[in-house]
Enzyme design. Structure first.
Site, PDB file in Angstrom:
ATOM      1  N   THR A 144     -10.047   1.483   3.502  1.00 36.32           N
ATOM      2  CA  THR A 144     -10.581   2.476   2.571  1.00 36.32           C
ATOM      3  C   THR A 144     -11.218   1.783   1.376  1.00 36.32           C
ATOM      4  O   THR A 144     -10.731   0.748   0.904  1.00 36.32           O
ATOM      5  CB  THR A 144      -9.472   3.432   2.085  1.00 36.32           C
ATOM      6  OG1 THR A 144      -9.959   4.200   0.982  1.00 36.32           O
ATOM      7  CG2 THR A 144      -8.229   2.682   1.647  1.00 36.32           C
ATOM      8  N   SER A 179      -3.178   4.664  -5.431  1.00 37.89           N
ATOM      9  CA  SER A 179      -2.079   5.472  -4.901  1.00 37.89           C
ATOM     10  C   SER A 179      -1.233   4.608  -3.988  1.00 37.89           C
ATOM     11  O   SER A 179      -1.651   3.514  -3.578  1.00 37.89           O
ATOM     12  CB  SER A 179      -2.611   6.684  -4.121  1.00 37.89           C
ATOM     13  OG  SER A 179      -3.132   6.277  -2.863  1.00 37.89           O
ATOM     14  N   TYR A 181      -0.654   5.303  -0.959  1.00 32.63           N
ATOM     15  CA  TYR A 181      -1.418   5.243   0.286  1.00 32.63           C
ATOM     16  C   TYR A 181      -2.410   4.078   0.236  1.00 32.63           C
ATOM     17  O   TYR A 181      -2.467   3.255   1.156  1.00 32.63           O
ATOM     18  CB  TYR A 181      -2.158   6.558   0.515  1.00 32.63           C
ATOM     19  CG  TYR A 181      -3.378   6.398   1.385  1.00 32.63           C
ATOM     20  CD1 TYR A 181      -3.260   6.164   2.755  1.00 32.63           C
ATOM     21  CD2 TYR A 181      -4.654   6.451   0.830  1.00 32.63           C
ATOM     22  CE1 TYR A 181      -4.376   5.988   3.543  1.00 32.63           C
ATOM     23  CE2 TYR A 181      -5.774   6.284   1.619  1.00 32.63           C
ATOM     24  CZ  TYR A 181      -5.641   6.056   2.972  1.00 32.63           C
ATOM     25  OH  TYR A 181      -6.745   5.866   3.751  1.00 32.63           O
ATOM     26  N   HIS A 182      -3.195   4.020  -0.829  1.00 30.95           N
ATOM     27  CA  HIS A 182      -4.184   2.945  -0.919  1.00 30.95           C
ATOM     28  C   HIS A 182      -3.516   1.575  -0.966  1.00 30.95           C
ATOM     29  O   HIS A 182      -4.030   0.595  -0.432  1.00 30.95           O
ATOM     30  CB  HIS A 182      -5.075   3.162  -2.147  1.00 30.95           C
ATOM     31  CG  HIS A 182      -5.986   4.345  -2.039  1.00 30.95           C
ATOM     32  ND1 HIS A 182      -5.772   5.515  -2.727  1.00 30.95           N
ATOM     33  CD2 HIS A 182      -7.093   4.542  -1.291  1.00 30.95           C
ATOM     34  CE1 HIS A 182      -6.723   6.384  -2.425  1.00 30.95           C
ATOM     35  NE2 HIS A 182      -7.534   5.819  -1.553  1.00 30.95           N
ATOM     36  N   LYS A 185      -2.849   0.317   2.461  1.00 35.57           N
ATOM     37  CA  LYS A 185      -4.041  -0.256   3.085  1.00 35.57           C
ATOM     38  C   LYS A 185      -4.293  -1.687   2.599  1.00 35.57           C
ATOM     39  O   LYS A 185      -4.746  -2.546   3.362  1.00 35.57           O
ATOM     40  CB  LYS A 185      -5.253   0.625   2.778  1.00 35.57           C
ATOM     41  CG  LYS A 185      -5.208   2.008   3.426  1.00 35.57           C
ATOM     42  CD  LYS A 185      -5.436   1.927   4.922  1.00 35.57           C
ATOM     43  CE  LYS A 185      -5.711   3.299   5.500  1.00 35.57           C
ATOM     44  NZ  LYS A 185      -6.001   3.270   6.939  1.00 35.57           N
TER      45      LYS A 185
END
Length: 389
Positions: A144, A179, A181-182, A185
Site C-alpha cells: 500500500t 495505522s 494495518y499500514h 504492510k
C-alpha cells in the site's frame, strides 16, 4: 503460467483471477472467506450482491470454458499453506490475503493485534513455504502507498539512494505508516526484502494507491461474476462512499480540510498491473517495488469530481477528521515501473463515474445509511464505534 491468487474471493483478488484466466494463464484461487465474516461483524454487506466462490467459479467456466481451481484455507495454517503450494506448483503467487482496512485495525486492541498477527504471520508462512518448496516461485504481494505516509520529499519506488557524511548507499525508502494495518504492510515489506536477500527469493511489492471502480471486462460477463462494492466508513473507499452519498442525496463527507492527497488507481488498472508483474518476474534475490498508482488527487478534488459528474445537486460537508494525519503536506510519487512494463492508465477524468452512479442506483435499497459516517477514532484507543451500533 500457473498463477495462484491468494484472497481470490475478495474485492481485488476475484477480478484479478478472472483477468489472469482470460489472459490464458492457469489460475487457482485460495480464500478463508473471512472478508465475508467481517460483513457479519460490522452489519454491512457489499452494495452489490456477490455470489459464493463456488458459484462464481462455475459461472466463469460456463461463460468462458476456462477453469479456476479452488483452495479453501488460511495462511495462518502453515500445513495448509505448504500443501497448497505443493499441490498447485505455481510459477507466481499473487498475495491479496490480508485484512486490508486501516479503520478496522484501529477499532481497538483486539482488532490491531488480529490485523498484525494475521497479515505478518500469514505472509511469513508463505515465504517459508516458497523457500522450502520452490524458491523459483515469484511472489507478487499487494502492499500500500500508505506504508510511506506523507514525507516532505519525493516518494521513490521502494528504494532510496542517499548520501550521509560523505558515503552513499541504497536503502529501503523510510516508512511512516498511519495505522496498525499500514504498519503490518511495512513489516511484510521488510520480511520479504530479508527473504530475498538471505534466501535468494524473488518478490515484487506493489504499493497500491486507493482503488476505485467495481467493474472489469470480465466481471460484467455475468451478474454472478460481480465483485464487491464497499461503501461503509470501515472498508469502503472514499470515491465509492461519495458516489453512494450523491445517489442518496446526502452531503459528501470530507474528513478535515480535504487537502489530504493520495495516490489512486482504477480497478481495471489494478488487474493489469498484476498481470504485468507476473509476466515480467523479478530476478532471483531481487526485492522489486512498484508504486501501483496512476495519479494523485486530494480528497476535496475527488469530492468535486463526483459532484460535477452527478446529474443532480450535490453538497459537500467537512467533518472533524477521525484520523491522525497531516492535512497540508507535500506529495509527489515516482510511479514509472509499471508504465515501463506496458501499463496504459485509465485516469479518473477519463473514467465514466456515471457507471458507478448506475450501480449505486440499482442497489440503493441495500445501503445502511448510518454506516457511511466514521465511527472509529484514531485518537481514542478502545473507544466503541458509534456508526455500527
Amino acid at each position: 503460467m500457473r498463477i495462484l491468487v491468494l484472497g481470490g474471493d475478495g474485492y481485488l483478488g476475484w477480478p484479478t483471477a478472472l483477468h489472469l484466466s482470460q489472459c490464458g494463464h492457469e489460475v487457482a484461487v485460495a480464500d478463508n472467506f473471512v472478508r465475508r465474516q467481517y460483513d457479519l461483524e460490522l452489519g454491512v454487506d457489499s452494495l452489490v450482491p456477490i455470489a459464493s466462490l463456488h458459484t462464481r467459479v462455475t459461472a466463469w467456466q460456463e461463460r468462458t470454458g476456462k477453469t479456476i481451481e479452488m483452495f479453501v484455507g488460511d495462511l495462518m495454517d502453515a500445513d495448509f499453506t505448504y500443501g497448497m503450494i505443493r499441490d498447485f506448483r505455481p510459477d507466481a503467487v499473487v498475495h491479496f490475503a490480508e485484512q486490508r482496512a486501516a479503520p478496522y485495525s484501529m477499532i481497538d486492541r483486539k482488532h490491531a493485534v488480529y490485523t498484525q498477527t494475521n497479515n505478518v504471520v500469514g505472509t511469513l508462512n508463505l515465504l517459508y513455504a516458497i523457500a522450502e518448496i520452490d524458491p523459483e516461485i515469484h511472489l507478487v504481494k499487494l502492499g500500500t502507498m500508505g506504508e510511506y505516509g506523507t514525507p516532505n520529499i519525493d516518494i521513490e519506488e521502494g528504494w532510496l539512494e542517499l548520501e550521509h557524511k560523505g558515503r552513499r548507499d541504497r536503502v529501503l525508502y523510510p516508512k511512516r505508516p498511519g495505522s496498525f494495518y499500514h504498519l503490518s504492510k511495512v513489516h511484510d515489506s521488510h520480511n520479504m526484502e530479508f527473504a530475498c536477500r538471505i534466501w535468494g527469493l524473488r518478490a515484487t511489492d506493489l504499493n497500491q494507491g486507493v482503488v476505485y471502480g467495481q467493474e472489469t471486462p470480465e466481471t460484467t460477463l455475468d451478474d454472478r461474476l460481480a465483485t464487491r462494492f464497499d461503501y461503509d466508513a470501515v472498508f469502503g473507499t472514499v470515491l465509492n462512499r461519495f458516489v453512494i452519498q450523491a445517489v442518496l442525496g446526502h452531503p459528501l463527507t470530507v474528513y478535515g480540510s480535504g487537502t489530504q492527497t493520495r495516490g489512486i488507481i482504477d480497478i481495471r488498472d489494478t488487474v493489469r498491473c498484476i498481470q504485468l508483474a507476473c509476466e515480467n518476474p523479478a530476478d532471483r534475490g531481487e526485492f522489486r517495488v512498484f508504486n501501483q498508482m496512476t495519479e494523485s488527487m486530494s480528497v476535496s478534488d475527488i469530492a468535486t469530481t463526483v459532484s460535477e459528474s452527478f446529474p443532480g445537486e450535490v453538497t459537500i460537508d467537512n467533518l472533524d477528521n477521525p484520523r491522525v494525519e497531516k492535512e497540508e503536506h507535500y506529495y509527489k510519487v515516482t510511479h514509472t515501473g509499471l508504465v515501463e512494463l506496458g501499463l496504459v492508465p485509465h485516469l479518473l477524468s477519463d473514467t465514466l463515474i456515471t457507471s458507478l452512479f448506475d450501480v449505486a442506483k440499482r442497489h440503493v435499497d441495500r445501503v445502511r445509511e448510518e454506516a457511511l459516517l466514521p465511527g472509529v477514532n484514531w485518537r481514542n484507543p478502545g473507544a466503541e464505534r458509534t456508526s455500527e451500533r
